[in-house]
Scaffold this active site. Structure first.
Site, PDB file in Angstrom:
ATOM      1  N   LYS A  24       0.878  -1.177   0.000  1.00  0.00           N
ATOM      2  CA  LYS A  24       0.000   0.000   0.000  1.00  0.00           C
ATOM      3  C   LYS A  24       0.910   1.220   0.000  1.00  0.00           C
ATOM      4  O   LYS A  24       1.656   1.440   0.955  1.00  0.00           O
ATOM      5  CB  LYS A  24      -0.905  -0.015   1.242  1.00  0.00           C
ATOM      6  CG  LYS A  24      -1.816   1.204   1.367  1.00  0.00           C
ATOM      7  CD  LYS A  24      -2.744   1.031   2.571  1.00  0.00           C
ATOM      8  CE  LYS A  24      -3.514   2.276   2.916  1.00  0.00           C
ATOM      9  NZ  LYS A  24      -4.419   2.751   1.873  1.00  0.00           N
ATOM     10  N   THR A  27      -2.695   6.711   0.092  1.00  0.00           N
ATOM     11  CA  THR A  27      -3.911   6.757   0.895  1.00  0.00           C
ATOM     12  C   THR A  27      -4.779   7.851   0.314  1.00  0.00           C
ATOM     13  O   THR A  27      -4.264   8.834  -0.225  1.00  0.00           O
ATOM     14  CB  THR A  27      -3.612   6.981   2.394  1.00  0.00           C
ATOM     15  OG1 THR A  27      -4.840   6.894   3.119  1.00  0.00           O
ATOM     16  CG2 THR A  27      -2.931   8.310   2.652  1.00  0.00           C
ATOM     17  N   GLU A  77      -3.318   0.803  -3.537  1.00  0.00           N
ATOM     18  CA  GLU A  77      -3.987   0.569  -2.256  1.00  0.00           C
ATOM     19  C   GLU A  77      -4.003  -0.924  -1.912  1.00  0.00           C
ATOM     20  O   GLU A  77      -4.499  -1.318  -0.867  1.00  0.00           O
ATOM     21  CB  GLU A  77      -5.433   1.086  -2.298  1.00  0.00           C
ATOM     22  CG  GLU A  77      -5.558   2.584  -2.259  1.00  0.00           C
ATOM     23  CD  GLU A  77      -5.581   3.140  -0.849  1.00  0.00           C
ATOM     24  OE1 GLU A  77      -5.264   2.412   0.107  1.00  0.00           O
ATOM     25  OE2 GLU A  77      -5.929   4.329  -0.709  1.00  0.00           O
TER      26      GLU A  77
END
Length: 108
Positions: A24, A27, A77
């Site tokens: 990831k 954000t 993500e």
């Protein structure tokens, strides 16, 4: 509790493993969390437990509309696009303007 040298930035606990593994790398947040600048370092904490789990450096902050989210955002993500959109709808049901914060993990 000792003060951390960097501003605090929180993630839900379920995202910790993906962040620490480097899966990831972005954000998506609303305008309340869009004031970070490239090069800024942030101390990571879990939400709601407030357990520290690393440090990131902000690479970029870019505005994005919900309808502009694509497979590349989902990949960054570590989700599918439908999963990503569901997560965002659950966190931000009003679908405000969004910002993609790209980051690099510096330390775990």
């Amino acid at each position: 509790m000792s003060a951390h040298p960097y501003p605090a930035f929180t993630f839900f606990s379920r995202f910790v493993a993906d962040i620490q593994a480097g899966h990831k790398t972005i954000t998506i947040r609303d305008e309340r969390e869009a004031n970070w600048r490239p090069g800024q370092r942030l101390a990571l904490f879990t939400n709601p437990e407030h357990q520290p789990f690393g440090t990131i450096e902000v690479l970029s902050v870019k505005a994005v509309a919900f309808d502009e989210l694509n497979d590349e955002h989902a990949r960054q993500e570590n989700m599918t696009l439908p999963e990503l959109k569901d997560v965002i709808r659950n966190i931000y049901p009003d679908l405000p303007p969004f910002y993609v914060i790209e980051f690099q993990l510096l330390e775990v």
